[in-house]
Design a protein around this motif. Structure first.
Motif, PDB file in Angstrom:
ATOM      1  N   ASP A 208      -5.939 -51.844 -95.446  1.00 10.79           N
ATOM      2  CA  ASP A 208      -5.523 -52.538 -94.220  1.00 10.79           C
ATOM      3  C   ASP A 208      -4.793 -51.580 -93.278  1.00 10.79           C
ATOM      4  O   ASP A 208      -4.185 -50.601 -93.726  1.00 10.79           O
ATOM      5  N   VAL A 209      -4.849 -51.898 -92.002  1.00 12.42           N
ATOM      6  CA  VAL A 209      -4.162 -51.078 -90.995  1.00 12.42           C
ATOM      7  C   VAL A 209      -3.159 -51.956 -90.232  1.00 12.42           C
ATOM      8  O   VAL A 209      -3.488 -53.072 -89.818  1.00 12.42           O
ATOM      9  N   VAL A 210      -1.958 -51.416 -90.066  1.00 14.90           N
ATOM     10  CA  VAL A 210      -0.884 -52.154 -89.387  1.00 14.90           C
ATOM     11  C   VAL A 210      -0.904 -51.836 -87.892  1.00 14.90           C
ATOM     12  O   VAL A 210      -0.752 -50.673 -87.506  1.00 14.90           O
ATOM     13  N   VAL A 211      -1.110 -52.869 -87.097  1.00 14.18           N
ATOM     14  CA  VAL A 211      -1.098 -52.675 -85.634  1.00 14.18           C
ATOM     15  C   VAL A 211      -0.061 -53.629 -85.031  1.00 14.18           C
ATOM     16  O   VAL A 211      -0.342 -54.379 -84.109  1.00 14.18           O
ATOM     17  N   ASN A 212       1.144 -53.570 -85.593  1.00 18.61           N
ATOM     18  CA  ASN A 212       2.131 -54.594 -85.238  1.00 18.61           C
ATOM     19  C   ASN A 212       3.093 -54.172 -84.135  1.00 18.61           C
ATOM     20  O   ASN A 212       4.295 -54.413 -84.217  1.00 18.61           O
ATOM     21  N   THR A 213       2.543 -53.575 -83.093  1.00 20.75           N
ATOM     22  CA  THR A 213       3.386 -53.281 -81.933  1.00 20.75           C
ATOM     23  C   THR A 213       3.993 -54.577 -81.404  1.00 20.75           C
ATOM     24  O   THR A 213       3.339 -55.624 -81.413  1.00 20.75           O
TER      25      THR A 213
ATOM     26  N   SER B 200       2.280 -60.143 -88.957  1.00 24.14           N
ATOM     27  CA  SER B 200       3.353 -59.225 -89.361  1.00 24.14           C
ATOM     28  C   SER B 200       4.694 -59.952 -89.472  1.00 24.14           C
ATOM     29  O   SER B 200       4.927 -60.973 -88.813  1.00 24.14           O
ATOM     30  N   CYS B 201       5.586 -59.370 -90.252  1.00 28.01           N
ATOM     31  CA  CYS B 201       6.952 -59.928 -90.317  1.00 28.01           C
ATOM     32  C   CYS B 201       7.636 -59.851 -88.952  1.00 28.01           C
ATOM     33  O   CYS B 201       8.605 -60.554 -88.697  1.00 28.01           O
ATOM     34  N   LEU B 202       7.091 -59.010 -88.054  1.00 27.63           N
ATOM     35  CA  LEU B 202       7.696 -58.884 -86.725  1.00 27.63           C
ATOM     36  C   LEU B 202       7.320 -60.033 -85.785  1.00 27.63           C
ATOM     37  O   LEU B 202       7.734 -60.052 -84.629  1.00 27.63           O
ATOM     38  N   ALA B 203       6.524 -60.967 -86.294  1.00 23.21           N
ATOM     39  CA  ALA B 203       6.308 -62.202 -85.535  1.00 23.21           C
ATOM     40  C   ALA B 203       7.389 -63.225 -85.915  1.00 23.21           C
ATOM     41  O   ALA B 203       7.457 -64.309 -85.339  1.00 23.21           O
ATOM     42  N   PHE B 204       8.201 -62.862 -86.896  1.00 26.33           N
ATOM     43  CA  PHE B 204       9.365 -63.664 -87.306  1.00 26.33           C
ATOM     44  C   PHE B 204       9.003 -65.111 -87.644  1.00 26.33           C
ATOM     45  O   PHE B 204       9.607 -66.062 -87.141  1.00 26.33           O
ATOM     46  N   VAL B 205       8.008 -65.279 -88.488  1.00 27.14           N
ATOM     47  CA  VAL B 205       7.610 -66.631 -88.913  1.00 27.14           C
ATOM     48  C   VAL B 205       8.625 -67.141 -89.937  1.00 27.14           C
ATOM     49  O   VAL B 205       8.717 -66.636 -91.061  1.00 27.14           O
ATOM     50  N   ASN B 206       9.404 -68.130 -89.540  1.00 26.81           N
ATOM     51  CA  ASN B 206      10.510 -68.614 -90.371  1.00 26.81           C
ATOM     52  C   ASN B 206      10.512 -70.131 -90.554  1.00 26.81           C
ATOM     53  O   ASN B 206      11.490 -70.707 -91.004  1.00 26.81           O
TER      54      ASN B 206
ATOM     55  N   PHE C 134       1.419 -72.165 -85.342  1.00 29.49           N
ATOM     56  CA  PHE C 134       0.914 -71.474 -84.151  1.00 29.49           C
ATOM     57  C   PHE C 134      -0.110 -70.398 -84.517  1.00 29.49           C
ATOM     58  O   PHE C 134      -1.003 -70.088 -83.741  1.00 29.49           O
ATOM     59  N   PHE C 135       0.072 -69.801 -85.683  1.00 27.25           N
ATOM     60  CA  PHE C 135      -0.780 -68.678 -86.055  1.00 27.25           C
ATOM     61  C   PHE C 135      -1.940 -69.094 -86.957  1.00 27.25           C
ATOM     62  O   PHE C 135      -2.838 -68.302 -87.197  1.00 27.25           O
ATOM     63  N   SER C 136      -1.895 -70.325 -87.454  1.00 28.93           N
ATOM     64  CA  SER C 136      -2.805 -70.677 -88.549  1.00 28.93           C
ATOM     65  C   SER C 136      -4.278 -70.738 -88.146  1.00 28.93           C
ATOM     66  O   SER C 136      -5.155 -70.601 -88.994  1.00 28.93           O
ATOM     67  N   ASP C 137      -4.565 -70.907 -86.865  1.00 28.62           N
ATOM     68  CA  ASP C 137      -5.971 -70.973 -86.444  1.00 28.62           C
ATOM     69  C   ASP C 137      -6.672 -69.613 -86.547  1.00 28.62           C
ATOM     70  O   ASP C 137      -7.877 -69.553 -86.750  1.00 28.62           O
ATOM     71  N   HIS C 138      -5.931 -68.553 -86.351  1.00 25.66           N
ATOM     72  CA  HIS C 138      -6.579 -67.240 -86.262  1.00 25.66           C
ATOM     73  C   HIS C 138      -6.159 -66.257 -87.351  1.00 25.66           C
ATOM     74  O   HIS C 138      -6.790 -65.214 -87.503  1.00 25.66           O
ATOM     75  N   ALA C 139      -5.101 -66.552 -88.061  1.00 21.31           N
ATOM     76  CA  ALA C 139      -4.636 -65.618 -89.096  1.00 21.31           C
ATOM     77  C   ALA C 139      -5.048 -66.108 -90.479  1.00 21.31           C
ATOM     78  O   ALA C 139      -5.199 -67.316 -90.709  1.00 21.31           O
ATOM     79  N   SER C 140      -5.229 -65.163 -91.401  1.00 18.51           N
ATOM     80  CA  SER C 140      -5.573 -65.552 -92.770  1.00 18.51           C
ATOM     81  C   SER C 140      -4.306 -65.707 -93.623  1.00 18.51           C
ATOM     82  O   SER C 140      -4.343 -66.349 -94.672  1.00 18.51           O
ATOM     83  N   ALA C 141      -3.225 -65.102 -93.171  1.00 18.46           N
ATOM     84  CA  ALA C 141      -1.949 -65.204 -93.900  1.00 18.46           C
ATOM     85  C   ALA C 141      -0.812 -64.796 -92.970  1.00 18.46           C
ATOM     86  O   ALA C 141      -1.051 -64.165 -91.930  1.00 18.46           O
ATOM     87  N   VAL C 142       0.408 -65.157 -93.349  1.00 21.92           N
ATOM     88  CA  VAL C 142       1.582 -64.661 -92.611  1.00 21.92           C
ATOM     89  C   VAL C 142       2.483 -63.879 -93.557  1.00 21.92           C
ATOM     90  O   VAL C 142       2.601 -64.228 -94.735  1.00 21.92           O
ATOM     91  N   THR C 143       3.058 -62.816 -93.031  1.00 19.62           N
ATOM     92  CA  THR C 143       4.129 -62.137 -93.741  1.00 19.62           C
ATOM     93  C   THR C 143       5.421 -62.776 -93.246  1.00 19.62           C
ATOM     94  O   THR C 143       5.696 -62.774 -92.053  1.00 19.62           O
ATOM     95  N   LEU C 144       6.173 -63.329 -94.161  1.00 21.46           N
ATOM     96  CA  LEU C 144       7.366 -64.087 -93.776  1.00 21.46           C
ATOM     97  C   LEU C 144       8.401 -63.254 -93.041  1.00 21.46           C
ATOM     98  O   LEU C 144       8.574 -62.059 -93.334  1.00 21.46           O
ATOM     99  N   ASP C 145       9.091 -63.902 -92.126  1.00 20.70           N
ATOM    100  CA  ASP C 145      10.334 -63.333 -91.603  1.00 20.70           C
ATOM    101  C   ASP C 145      11.236 -63.136 -92.817  1.00 20.70           C
ATOM    102  O   ASP C 145      11.534 -64.098 -93.545  1.00 20.70           O
ATOM    103  N   THR C 146      11.687 -61.944 -93.057  1.00 15.54           N
ATOM    104  CA  THR C 146      12.439 -61.679 -94.289  1.00 15.54           C
ATOM    105  C   THR C 146      13.764 -62.446 -94.349  1.00 15.54           C
ATOM    106  O   THR C 146      14.346 -62.583 -95.420  1.00 15.54           O
ATOM    107  N   ASN C 147      14.230 -62.946 -93.220  1.00 15.57           N
ATOM    108  CA  ASN C 147      15.487 -63.703 -93.233  1.00 15.57           C
ATOM    109  C   ASN C 147      15.396 -64.991 -94.057  1.00 15.57           C
ATOM    110  O   ASN C 147      16.417 -65.556 -94.432  1.00 15.57           O
TER     111      ASN C 147
END
Lengths: 336, 116
Positions: free
Chosen positions: A73-78, A130-136, A143-156
């Motif tokens: 995988d490649v991270v493009v989380n600008t 990415s965790c930088l979308a801060f999904v908490n 909001f992301f579930s239509d287009h993403a296969s998974a979320v990386t949790l906001d670490t908080n």
């Protein structure tokens, strides 16, 4: 026991990947994928990027990973994809870059920006938030579930199992386990925005990094913040086995030897030394503090069942820090 | 010999070794919190293909002259390029020995000599 799947960091060079896969030979069955930073010439990412993956024979790297049964995988989380440039021009460049990655055999991408995520989902089936979308929260995950296969949790929310359980009902969840950043870090969005510019096409340079200096200053003055950081010990992964589909290990800017140590600790579910050795935190922190991992046994029970997040009314982490955190004597300080 | 005298001699020897097309801007001696110690030579005008055996020998000799027992000599580049930022001669602590394994422990680091 549930079979765990790990998502592991790769600094981005072919020799490094070969060394990494060889060093992890005994545990590769547990590794779902490696991830590495995108090429800074095309798009920024949230971590220092010490190479140019395309220049470093990316196609050969993908083949190498696949030959070991591991996805790439490649991270493009600008966090700042436009950077003041016209939307259409950025879109064309981004689409072209993603299509090249897909042709090279890259399996998926990790994206923070909702617009880029939408674009990426036209190219890849495997698009992880990415965790930088801060999904908490489950609401935000929707909001992301239509287009993403998974979320990386906001670490908080790493230690809030009720929230994780609720999000996991909406979408597959990945958990960053060796998180070394401050909990509720006030610098986090701004620091990652800085990284996105520094390690992206803008090639921004800066004299020094205020956020980093303050991050270190806060912890040197208040070591309890090290305990409050939302890491999860290798021994405590079982708390999450039924809630998440994968465990992500941070550290793609580190040396291969470090990555092997951290991955082995988490796959084996055990680490007997300084916990900071395997956390994705500034190196200076682990040179200065020793956190006895054995002394943290049982702490997860408190966080999972009784932590309210109201630290000023609790004091559990403060007391724990007094017991398990000590300052390391400088190596050269002893006479003789 | 003082630290600055040692570094000054090292800088002079390295400048002679690399010639006039390359600038040695600074030589730093360091002791890290982890237990590593070493010398760092900073360059302008050096690329990875210019890192010769003579350069490595000069770096090793300079390190030994200030009392170090080097374990590795490594080159650090500007990410994604062959432009050399600095060359380090390092006596490694136990933990960094483990992390500094392989010829390229990180994409921007190339180990050009290692104690046999």
């Amino acid at each position: 026991m549930t079979r765990r799947r790990f998502w592991i960091p790769h600094p981005g060079h072919l020799e490094g990947l070969q060394q990494l896969l060889a060093g992890l030979e005994d545990v590769l069955d547990e590794v779902e994928a490696v991830y590495t930073g995108s090429s800074p010439s095309h798009v920024g990412t949230g971590r220092p990027n010490l190479n140019e993956p395309e220049r470093e024979n990316l196609e050969e790297q993908v083949e190498t990973a696949h030959s070991h049964g591991v996805m790439f995988d490649v991270v493009v989380n600008t966090t700042c994809p436009l950077g003041g440039k016209p939307t259409r021009r950025v879109l064309d460049g981004f689409q072209g870059y993603l299509e090249r990655l897909e042709k090279m055999g890259v399996d998926g991408v990790i994206v923070a920006d909702p617009w880029l995520l939408r674009v990426a989902s036209d190219v890849f089936d495997r698009v992880v938030v990415s965790c930088l979308a801060f999904v908490n929260s489950p609401e935000k995950a929707e909001f992301f579930s239509d287009h993403a296969s998974a979320v990386t949790l906001d670490t908080n929310v790493n230690r809030n199992l009720d929230v994780i359980k609720a999000i996991s009902k909406v979408i597959d969840v990945k958990l960053i386990v060796n998180e070394g950043c401050l909990k509720d870090c006030p610098f986090r969005p701004f620091h990652f925005n800085l990284f996105s510019h520094m390690y992206g096409p803008d090639r921004t340079t800066l004299y020094d990094d205020y956020y980093y200096r303050r991050c270190m200053l806060e912890r040197v003055k208040n070591p309890e913040l090290i305990i409050k950081s939302p890491w999860v010990r290798p021994e405590d992964l079982h708390w999450y086995d039924k809630l998440v589909s994968g465990f992500k290990i941070g550290g793609r800017s580190y040396e291969i030897g470090w990555i092997i140590r951290a991955v082995c600790a988490y796959v084996r579910g055990e680490y007997r030394s300084n916990l900071l050795d395997i956390l994705d935190c500034p190196r200076e922190l682990r040179d200065h503090f020793y956190v006895d991992n054995r002394g943290l046994e049982g702490a997860m029970e408190h966080w999972a069942k009784r932590c309210t997040g109201l630290c000023h009314e609790c004091g559990f982490c403060k007391d724990l820090a007094r017991k398990v955190v000590r300052v390391i004597e400088p190596a050269g300080a002893s006479p003789g | 010999m003082t630290v600055t005298e040692g570094c000054a001699e090292a800088l002079k020897a390295m400048q002679e070794a690399v010639g006039e097309d390359v600038m040695v801007t600074e030589v730093d001696a360091f002791v890290a919190r982890c237990g590593c110690s070493g010398l760092v030579f900073m360059f302008r005008g050096l690329e990875t293909e210019d890192v010769s055996d003579e350069l490595v020998k000069t770096a090793l000799k300079a390190a030994e002259s200030v009392g170090l027992k080097p374990d590795v000599v490594y080159v650090r580049t500007v990410p994604g390029t062959d432009v050399v930022i600095d060359v380090g001669v390092r006596e490694l602590c136990e933990r960094c020995s483990e992390e500094f394994s392989g010829d390229r422990p990180r994409p921007d680091l190339r180990v050009v000599w290692r104690r046999g």
